[in-house]
Design an enzyme around this catalytic site. Structure first.
Site, PDB file in Angstrom:
ATOM      1  N   SER A  14       0.835  -1.200   0.000  1.00 12.19           N
ATOM      2  CA  SER A  14       0.000   0.000   0.000  1.00 12.19           C
ATOM      3  C   SER A  14       0.875   1.259   0.000  1.00 12.19           C
ATOM      4  O   SER A  14       1.985   1.248  -0.512  1.00 12.19           O
ATOM      5  CB  SER A  14      -0.932  -0.037   1.217  1.00 12.19           C
ATOM      6  OG  SER A  14      -0.167  -0.100   2.416  1.00 12.19           O
ATOM      7  N   SER A  15       0.375   2.323   0.581  1.00  5.25           N
ATOM      8  CA  SER A  15       1.091   3.608   0.537  1.00  5.25           C
ATOM      9  C   SER A  15       2.453   3.545   1.224  1.00  5.25           C
ATOM     10  O   SER A  15       3.362   4.285   0.855  1.00  5.25           O
ATOM     11  CB  SER A  15       0.246   4.716   1.165  1.00  5.25           C
ATOM     12  OG  SER A  15      -0.058   4.394   2.514  1.00  5.25           O
ATOM     13  N   ILE A  16       2.598   2.666   2.194  1.00  4.27           N
ATOM     14  CA  ILE A  16       3.899   2.539   2.865  1.00  4.27           C
ATOM     15  C   ILE A  16       4.957   2.107   1.852  1.00  4.27           C
ATOM     16  O   ILE A  16       6.106   2.509   1.931  1.00  4.27           O
ATOM     17  CB  ILE A  16       3.792   1.566   4.060  1.00  4.27           C
ATOM     18  CG1 ILE A  16       2.922   2.217   5.146  1.00  4.27           C
ATOM     19  CG2 ILE A  16       5.157   1.174   4.590  1.00  4.27           C
ATOM     20  CD1 ILE A  16       2.544   1.310   6.280  1.00  4.27           C
ATOM     21  N   HIS A  19       5.262   5.167  -1.052  1.00  2.00           N
ATOM     22  CA  HIS A  19       6.042   6.324  -0.607  1.00  2.00           C
ATOM     23  C   HIS A  19       7.418   5.951  -0.049  1.00  2.00           C
ATOM     24  O   HIS A  19       8.098   6.786   0.525  1.00  2.00           O
ATOM     25  CB  HIS A  19       5.255   7.105   0.446  1.00  2.00           C
ATOM     26  CG  HIS A  19       3.912   7.560  -0.042  1.00  2.00           C
ATOM     27  ND1 HIS A  19       3.759   8.448  -1.078  1.00  2.00           N
ATOM     28  CD2 HIS A  19       2.670   7.216   0.350  1.00  2.00           C
ATOM     29  CE1 HIS A  19       2.479   8.647  -1.295  1.00  2.00           C
ATOM     30  NE2 HIS A  19       1.788   7.906  -0.457  1.00  2.00           N
TER      31      HIS A  19
END
Length: 113
Positions: A14-16, A19
């Site tokens: 996911s976003s972890i 980014h």
């Protein structure tokens, strides 16, 4: 002159994961450590949970691909664990479903080797 193909390390989550290159994040560190030794491939999707990951698993990791990753780092769970919305909509995944989703992801990835 181009040398032999390098191993692929795929970051999937996911976003972890999405980014993870920002501000010298953990993917930047991996890229530095494996410079000229392996290719780091980012497959991070902000807002995704393990259910959404299962829906695209065959597209991202096709079993018939000529090149398969040497290592896949899977990071889902933050969005899955948000509080359930009263409407039933949202990112929350019940714990037992999350466990089963992650097992299915692991089984698929193991089948690639």
């Amino acid at each position: 002159m181009v040398g032999p193909k390098r191993p692929q390390i795929v970051l999937f989550g996911s976003s972890i994961v999405q980014h993870s290159f920002y501000d010298q994040g953990w993917a930047s560190i991996l890229t530095h450590l494996y410079a000229r030794k392996a290719d780091i491939i980012l497959r991070g999707y902000a807002g995704w949970n393990s259910r959404r990951a299962l829906q695209v698993l065959d597209d991202i990791f096709p079993k018939d691909a000529t090149e398969q990753p040497s290592l896949v780092i899977v990071y889902f769970g933050a969005n899955d664990s948000v509080l359930a919305h009263p409407s039933g909509l949202g990112q929350h995944i019940p714990l037992q479903d999350y466990i089963q989703n992650m097992k299915k992801i692991a089984i698929h990835l193991k089948s690639l080797s």
